[in-house]
Design an enzyme around this catalytic site. Structure first.
Site, PDB file in Angstrom:
ATOM      1  CB  CYS A 343      -0.831   0.171   1.089  1.00 60.02           C
ATOM      2  SG  CYS A 343      -2.505   1.982   1.125  1.00 60.02           S
ATOM      3  CG  HIS A 427      -4.121  -4.362   2.333  1.00 63.25           C
ATOM      4  ND1 HIS A 427      -3.573  -3.541   3.567  1.00 63.25           N
ATOM      5  CD2 HIS A 427      -4.625  -2.545   1.963  1.00 63.25           C
ATOM      6  CE1 HIS A 427      -3.117  -2.125   3.837  1.00 63.25           C
ATOM      7  NE2 HIS A 427      -3.884  -2.141   2.501  1.00 63.25           N
ATOM      8  CD  GLU A 429      -2.981  -7.135   5.160  1.00 68.15           C
ATOM      9  OE1 GLU A 429      -3.926  -5.983   5.152  1.00 68.15           O
ATOM     10  OE2 GLU A 429      -2.114  -6.943   4.531  1.00 68.15           O
TER      11      GLU A 429
END
Length: 457
Positions: A343, A427, A429
């Site tokens: 990001c 993202h 995760e």
């Protein structure tokens, strides 16, 4: 927009409407309840009934909404373009020292509102949730992505109900009050989302006064005076105060533990506003993690003898941080330390390599963003939250794009051909796929195996 009941009647009633649009009768009842019809059915309805597109589209927000608070309302949302939306406030009351003012955006995620509100990437933003039912599962300490709510405020359609989930330890309402964050419900979030989509990001203010007094002119002046996120550095506000060790791995159902990786790596994570679950995933692939503030020098980072350096996510304009972030990253690149960014970390790596970033007309926020890996051709369903993007045409000849967004073709990943460094905009995760993008953490481990100056077994 034509009344929903009239449209259903034109289709021949609930049973016939379900047959024509190939949905269940329960779906038709939900249309009636929501007072809206999903756009994917509009073409069929127009063909069957002779209605026009304007009959099916929601009405434009009325910009001439009165300045006086209407009966039943006790909160207001004001947009930079002059739009005034009245609703019902919840959470913390507004005050001179607690004004929910920032850039308004929308998130398409249907779950994970607690993770969204505590994601430091949302600093300086008011979040409109497109999913109407927010708060149903309550809140709990395990789902935080930071130690507090970072978003400025939240806008939802339905009133927040009492939580109905076994993991809940506190209601959304009480959690917001404790953290001094304001919310508003009763807003037509579908129409508001279209306004944001069609007219781009703008400043907004959410006001929920305890005394019920509204000075609309003064509030509108505050909205117009807010400078906006472009050129704003918020990484310094959300970064950690001092270096610390991170120990926790990903939570696993059952015994809450997982096998330890056979290899370990000393990794320094630069915290520009990191989400906790990124750290947990780094632990899962064998990282001994030292987290350092955003302003940490290259000398201090190197003093930890890292096998790799991780660049975290974070809020606001990447270009506003480059005067203190890029010199550090350039020095780390020259030391040939393996680097992985997510990001904001992705955008800062691009700057360090010689590229540039720009503000998107519409940011990407939600858990349903398709991203294509240009090397493998595979498509990943990703979670995203960003309003700026890397310009792939600005990259030097010794760097290349690795991923693209299939919605708008914007850049979603880069890699250096000169240094052991790569990054992604999304993202991995957050697990929307749910495991589509987890390979990136293992890729970082493999990069450290190949290039770390301190290889460890």
């Amino acid at each position: 927009m034509m009344d929903i009941d009239t449209i259903i009647s034109r289709l021949g009633g609930i049973e016939q409407a379900a047959r024509i649009t190939k949905v269940s009768t329960e779906a038709i009842r939900k249309w009636k309840q929501a007072r809206a019809i999903p756009s994917k059915h509009w073409a069929t309805i127009i063909q069957e009934t002779g209605l026009t597109l304007s009959d099916l589209q929601p009405n434009e927000i009325n910009d001439s909404t009165p300045h006086t608070c209407p009966a039943g309302a006790n909160a207001v949302l004001l947009l930079e373009d002059g739009t005034i939306l009245w609703g019902i406030g919840f959470g913390a009351y507004s005050s001179k020292n607690n004004l929910a003012i920032g850039e308004i955006c929308f998130s398409t995620s249907m779950t994970g509102y607690q993770e969204t509100l505590t994601d430091p990437s949302f600093a300086g933003q008011l979040i409109t949730f497109t999913f109407p039912h927010i708060g149903n599962v309550g809140t709990n300490i395990d789902d935080n992505e930071a130690n507090k709510i970072v978003a400025k405020g939240l806008i939802v359609k339905q009133q927040v109900t009492e939580p109905g989930n076994w993991r809940s330890s506190e209601s959304l309402q009480n959690w917001l009050k404790e953290q001094n964050v304001t919310g508003i419900c009763g807003i037509d979030t579908r129409t508001l989302t279209l306004r944001i989509r069609d007219h781009g990001p703008q400043s907004a203010l959410l006001y929920f006064p305890e005394d019920g007094i509204f000075d609309i002119d003064a509030l509108q002046a505050k909205v117009k005076a807010w400078p906006g996120l472009q050129g704003m550095d918020l990484a310094k506000e959300v970064t950690c105060a001092k270096p610390h060790q991170w120990k926790d791995g990903v939570w696993h159902w059952g015994d809450e533990t997982s096998p330890k990786p056979s290899k370990t790596y000393n990794v320094v994570a630069i915290d520009y506003g990191a989400k906790y679950n990124i750290f947990r995933n780094l632990i899962e692939v064998g990282c001994n993690l030292t987290v350092v503030p955003a302003t940490t020098s290259a000398e201090e980072i190197l003093s930890h003898n890292p096998d790799g350096v991780f660049l975290s996510n974070g809020p606001a304009d990447p270009a506003a941080t480059t005067h203190y972030t890029v010199p550090v990253l350039k020095e780390l690149l020259e030391k040939r330390i393996p680097i992985f960014g997510i990001c904001l970390g992705h955008q800062l790596l691009a700057h360090a390599l010689g590229g540039k970033t720009y503000k998107l007309e519409q940011g990407h926020r939600g858990a349903n963003q398709p991203v294509k890996d240009l090397k493998t051709g595979k498509v990943e369903i990703t979670s995203q939250n960003h309003g700026f993007a890397v310009d792939p045409n600005s990259l030097p000849s010794d760097a290349h794009a690795t991923h693209i967004n299939l919605f708008d073709g914007s850049n979603e990943g880069i890699a250096s051909d000169k240094y052991p460094a790569f990054s992604v905009q999304y993202h991995p995760e957050a697990s929307p796929g749910p495991t589509d993008s987890h390979y990136l953490f293992q890729r970082f481990a493999e990069l450290m195996d190949q290039h770390s100056p301190h290889k460890k077994q």
